[in-house]
Motif scaffolding. Structure first.
Motif, PDB file in Angstrom:
ATOM      1  N   GLN A  13     -45.741  42.517  31.398  1.00 41.15           N
ATOM      2  CA  GLN A  13     -45.546  43.678  32.260  1.00 41.15           C
ATOM      3  C   GLN A  13     -44.100  44.113  32.179  1.00 41.15           C
ATOM      4  OE1 GLN A  13     -47.366  43.886  36.117  1.00 41.15           O
ATOM      5  NE2 GLN A  13     -48.373  41.919  35.832  1.00 41.15           N
TER       6      GLN A  13
ATOM      7  N   PHE B 193     -49.354  50.916  28.175  1.00 36.76           N
ATOM      8  CA  PHE B 193     -49.956  51.893  29.095  1.00 36.76           C
ATOM      9  C   PHE B 193     -49.398  51.705  30.505  1.00 36.76           C
ATOM     10  CE2 PHE B 193     -52.937  49.106  31.362  1.00 36.76           C
ATOM     11  CZ  PHE B 193     -53.121  48.061  30.475  1.00 36.76           C
TER      12      PHE B 193
ATOM     13  N   ASN C  99     -55.448  37.974  32.848  1.00 40.03           N
ATOM     14  CA  ASN C  99     -56.163  38.252  31.611  1.00 40.03           C
ATOM     15  C   ASN C  99     -55.583  37.406  30.482  1.00 40.03           C
ATOM     16  OD1 ASN C  99     -56.837  39.722  29.089  1.00 40.03           O
ATOM     17  ND2 ASN C  99     -57.737  41.184  30.532  1.00 40.03           N
TER      18      ASN C  99
ATOM     19  N   VAL D 147     -47.884  48.053  31.225  1.00 43.91           N
ATOM     20  CA  VAL D 147     -48.408  46.842  30.602  1.00 43.91           C
ATOM     21  C   VAL D 147     -48.191  46.992  29.100  1.00 43.91           C
ATOM     22  CG1 VAL D 147     -50.495  45.446  30.210  1.00 43.91           C
ATOM     23  CG2 VAL D 147     -50.147  46.576  32.423  1.00 43.91           C
TER      24      VAL D 147
ATOM     25  N   ASN E  58     -46.690  36.638  32.469  1.00 51.47           N
ATOM     26  CA  ASN E  58     -47.398  35.517  33.108  1.00 51.47           C
ATOM     27  C   ASN E  58     -48.411  35.047  32.095  1.00 51.47           C
ATOM     28  OD1 ASN E  58     -46.223  35.713  35.697  1.00 51.47           O
ATOM     29  ND2 ASN E  58     -47.543  37.461  36.132  1.00 51.47           N
TER      30      ASN E  58
ATOM     31  N   ASP F 184     -52.742  50.362  35.715  1.00 49.14           N
ATOM     32  CA  ASP F 184     -53.738  51.072  36.521  1.00 49.14           C
ATOM     33  C   ASP F 184     -53.647  50.686  37.996  1.00 49.14           C
ATOM     34  OD1 ASP F 184     -55.022  52.391  34.269  1.00 49.14           O
ATOM     35  OD2 ASP F 184     -55.759  50.404  33.706  1.00 49.14           O
TER      36      ASP F 184
ATOM     37  N   GLY G 259     -59.775  50.528  35.569  1.00 52.61           N
ATOM     38  CA  GLY G 259     -59.658  51.817  36.265  1.00 52.61           C
ATOM     39  C   GLY G 259     -60.505  52.924  35.634  1.00 52.61           C
TER      40      GLY G 259
HETATM   41  P1  H2U Z   1     -50.909  39.971  34.696  1.00 50.65           P
HETATM   42  O1  H2U Z   1     -51.758  39.198  33.756  1.00 50.65           O
HETATM   43  O2  H2U Z   1     -49.473  39.514  34.703  1.00 50.65           O
HETATM   44  O3  H2U Z   1     -51.509  40.033  36.058  1.00 50.65           O
HETATM   45  O4  H2U Z   1     -50.834  41.473  34.146  1.00 50.65           O
HETATM   46  C1  H2U Z   1     -51.944  42.270  33.948  1.00 50.65           C
HETATM   47  C2  H2U Z   1     -51.698  43.624  34.557  1.00 50.65           C
HETATM   48  O5  H2U Z   1     -52.619  44.522  33.957  1.00 50.65           O
HETATM   49  C3  H2U Z   1     -51.934  43.664  36.052  1.00 50.65           C
HETATM   50  O6  H2U Z   1     -50.763  44.099  36.697  1.00 50.65           O
HETATM   51  C4  H2U Z   1     -53.045  45.436  34.912  1.00 50.65           C
HETATM   52  C5  H2U Z   1     -53.070  44.698  36.222  1.00 50.65           C
HETATM   53  O7  H2U Z   1     -52.836  45.574  37.292  1.00 50.65           O
HETATM   54  N1  H2U Z   1     -54.365  45.945  34.510  1.00 50.65           N
HETATM   55  C6  H2U Z   1     -54.539  47.293  34.335  1.00 50.65           C
HETATM   56  O8  H2U Z   1     -53.600  48.070  34.546  1.00 50.65           O
HETATM   57  N2  H2U Z   1     -55.754  47.772  33.938  1.00 50.65           N
HETATM   58  C7  H2U Z   1     -56.825  46.962  33.723  1.00 50.65           C
HETATM   59  O9  H2U Z   1     -57.874  47.460  33.349  1.00 50.65           O
HETATM   60  C8  H2U Z   1     -56.743  45.515  33.906  1.00 50.65           C
HETATM   61  C9  H2U Z   1     -55.412  44.978  34.291  1.00 50.65           C
END
Ligand code: H2U
Ligand code: ZN
Length: 368
Positions: free
Chosen positions: A185, A90, A179, A123, A170, A93, A77
């Motif tokens: 989360q 944080f 990631n 997160v 996850n 996003d 973001g």
């Molecule tokens: P998951 O691996 O369970 O999808 O969780 C990663 C979360 O991180 C996901 O909900 C957030 C995604 O929206 N995220 C951010 O908020 N900012 C980022 O720059 C990358 C991922």
């Protein structure tokens, strides 16, 4: 067979008794959500010609300049992560729920129903190290993760519009993790989601019928029986529950009757870190792969009402079945009928129990 047998007509069997109930197709009941599943142990003999994923476990760097979650990096973001050296939390996003949702409702003929939902999604990065997982982190660092869970649960749960706090991780691409960086989360939302709602109702009914807590009784039963125990410490018990659906599904249950993570004292936080490390290490050692799963805690709602029957626990739902490359899919009969498994909970527990608690990455090479 010229008539259907009722449940009462069936011979009562003891586990491992002569009539071998557990060697033949049978149903098992999940008292936490009051649903049945089918167990088909005889199916393990069938041949497998389905998808075989290649096991590729590449060495991960401690820092990945392309990772959105590594310290100092820019997130998707556009915000920049601080140069954090422990836990980093944080606001998501791309949150699924938003704090500024206007209240609204829609209803038509009791058939179409929609209600606005308030929520906050965060997160939690477990470590600045990109290459670590719960299994590979030191117990002291895992204790900091548990502490963050307890603090965040308390903080979000105290917000006036938050009725439930759901923490979940996850892990691995097989479970849809976006990631590789170690993270989970946490969502604080207005209403209680479906799964904890089913459990809360079942626990409340059990308490009013039996005068005891369902999971306290279940913990005592499993500790007496032993056949489904994976590991334990002074405060926590890990079992493959009798009603497990996923091949190596486990339940971490607090031995004391606690409702929420925010009820944990420092010893219970430290021992939770210990049991998490030991369980995830066993998982990784099962197929010598970073074991994918979805896990999460079920805790007391924060609606302001009392939930004396609620007993804190965590579910681990890993998809792998018979190797690092063959996973279970919840499709077909499971989408249309109900859950079904082949390997019994007892044999899964036996395999997990037999594994080392020294991670295969950390193990000394065998002497040649
Ligand atoms: P998951 O691996 O369970 O999808 O969780 C990663 C979360 O991180 C996901 O909900 C957030 C995604 O929206 N995220 C951010 O908020 N900012 C980022 O720059 C990358 C991922
Ligand atoms: Zn990273």
């Amino acid at each position: 067979m010229d008539k259907k047998l009722s449940l009462e007509d069936k011979v009562i069997s003891e586990p491992n008794s002569g009539n071998d109930l557990f060697k033949h197709p049978h149903r098992r009941f999940n008292p936490l959500i009051r649903e049945w599943l089918i167990v088909s142990p005889q199916r393990l003999k069938r041949p497998w010609q389905g998808e075989v994923e290649k096991r590729v476990e590449e060495e991960k760097p401690t820092y990945d300049p392309a990772c959105y979650l590594c310290p100092g990096n820019e997130r998707a973001g556009g915000k920049q992560n601080p140069a954090y050296d422990s836990i980093f939390i944080f606001d998501n996003d791309y949150p699924a729920l938003l704090p500024d949702t206007p209240p609204a409702k829609f209803e038509e003929q009791n058939l179409l129903l929609a209600v606005s939902e308030y929520g906050i999604a965060r997160v939690i990065c477990f470590s600045p190290r990109h290459d670590l997982t719960l299994a590979l982190m030191e117990t002291a660092d895992l204790t900091r993760v548990v502490h963050a869970w307890t603090e965040q649960s308390r903080q979000l749960g105290d917000l006036p519009n938050v009725g439930y706090v759901q923490i979940f991780e996850n892990r691995g691409a097989a479970m849809g993790a976006s990631n590789n960086h170690p993270h989970c989360q946490i969502w604080g939302q207005e209403t209680i989601p479906n799964e904890p709602t089913k459990e809360l109702l079942a626990q409340a009914d059990y308490l009013s019928t039996h005068g005891n807590c369902l999971l306290c009784d279940y913990t005592s039963l499993e500790m007496r029986d032993g056949s489904r125990i994976v590991c334990q410490n002074s405060e926590w018990l890990v079992v493959v529950p009798f009603w497990a659906i996923w091949p190596f599904e486990t339940l971490i249950i607090s031995k004391s009757h606690l409702g929420s993570l925010s009820d944990l004292n420092s010893n219970q936080q430290e021992t939770l870190a210990d049991i998490l490390k030991r369980l995830t290490t066993r998982y990784d050692n099962l197929f010598e792969v970073s074991f994918p799963y979805s896990m999460g805690f079920h805790q007391t709602p924060t609606t302001g009402e009392l939930y004396p029957a609620q007993h804190l626990h965590a579910h681990f739902y890993p998809p792998l079945l018979r190797s690092a490359t063959v996973r279970k899919f919840m499709v077909g009969y499971e989408m249309l009928g109900n859950a079904q498994r082949d390997i019994t909970a007892e044999s899964s527990a036996e395999r997990l129990r037999a594994l080392s608690e020294i991670h295969y990455h950390r193990a000394e090479p065998f002497p040649t």
